[in-house]
Design a protein around this motif. Sequence first.
Motif, short mmCIF file in Angstrom:
data_model
loop_
_atom_site.label_atom_id
_atom_site.label_comp_id
_atom_site.label_asym_id
_atom_site.label_seq_id
_atom_site.Cartn_x
_atom_site.Cartn_y
_atom_site.Cartn_z
N VAL A 31 21.28 37.51 34.21
CA VAL A 31 21.38 36.52 35.29
C VAL A 31 20.00 36.05 35.74
O VAL A 31 19.78 34.85 35.97
N ASN A 32 19.05 36.97 35.86
CA ASN A 32 17.70 36.58 36.28
C ASN A 32 17.04 35.64 35.27
O ASN A 32 16.36 34.69 35.66
N ASP A 33 17.25 35.92 33.99
CA ASP A 33 16.71 35.03 32.95
C ASP A 33 17.32 33.64 33.07
O ASP A 33 16.63 32.64 32.92
N GLN A 67 14.19 22.94 24.63
CA GLN A 67 14.32 24.37 24.38
C GLN A 67 15.17 25.04 25.46
O GLN A 67 16.03 25.88 25.15
N CYS A 68 14.94 24.68 26.70
CA CYS A 68 15.69 25.27 27.81
C CYS A 68 17.17 24.89 27.74
O CYS A 68 18.04 25.74 27.97
N VAL A 69 17.44 23.65 27.42
CA VAL A 69 18.84 23.21 27.32
C VAL A 69 19.55 23.94 26.20
O VAL A 69 20.70 24.36 26.35
N GLU A 70 18.87 24.15 25.08
CA GLU A 70 19.49 24.89 23.98
C GLU A 70 19.78 26.33 24.40
O GLU A 70 20.85 26.86 24.12
N LYS A 71 18.85 26.97 25.08
CA LYS A 71 19.08 28.33 25.57
C LYS A 71 20.26 28.35 26.55
O LYS A 71 21.07 29.27 26.54
N GLU A 72 20.34 27.33 27.37
CA GLU A 72 21.43 27.22 28.34
C GLU A 72 22.79 27.07 27.63
O GLU A 72 23.77 27.72 27.99
N ARG A 73 22.82 26.24 26.62
CA ARG A 73 24.05 26.05 25.84
C ARG A 73 24.50 27.37 25.23
O ARG A 73 25.67 27.74 25.29
N LEU A 74 23.55 28.10 24.64
CA LEU A 74 23.88 29.37 24.02
C LEU A 74 24.33 30.40 25.04
O LEU A 74 25.25 31.19 24.78
N TYR A 79 25.92 29.83 27.87
CA TYR A 79 27.31 29.53 28.26
C TYR A 79 28.29 29.79 27.13
O TYR A 79 29.43 30.20 27.36
N ALA A 80 27.87 29.58 25.91
CA ALA A 80 28.75 29.87 24.78
C ALA A 80 29.00 31.37 24.66
O ALA A 80 30.13 31.80 24.41
N MET A 81 27.96 32.17 24.86
CA MET A 81 28.10 33.62 24.69
C MET A 81 28.75 34.30 25.89
O MET A 81 29.62 35.14 25.73
N TYR A 82 28.30 33.96 27.08
CA TYR A 82 28.73 34.71 28.26
C TYR A 82 29.85 34.06 29.05
O TYR A 82 30.52 34.72 29.83
#
Length: 66
Positions: A3-5, A46-53, A55-58
């Motif tokens: 969550v902090n990340d 890069q941030c948007v891609e991390k965000e997408r991943l 939400y997909a994972m968690y």
Amino acid sequence: MNVNDNQQLHSTILQSLAALREYDKVQYWDDEMQEEVQILLQRLEQCVEKERLYYAMYRKIKLTDD
């Protein structure tokens, strides 16, 4: 990612958007400013891609229509 990340990711996205908004107010861009904006846009991608991943994972959100 915890969550902090994810919260840090949101902060980075918001800071990048705020910086881009300031660049929008400038009438003449020099080469240095163009490079800075390019770096901001890459960081956002890069941030948007991390965000997408995240939400997909968690959050079990599908990334495609399949």
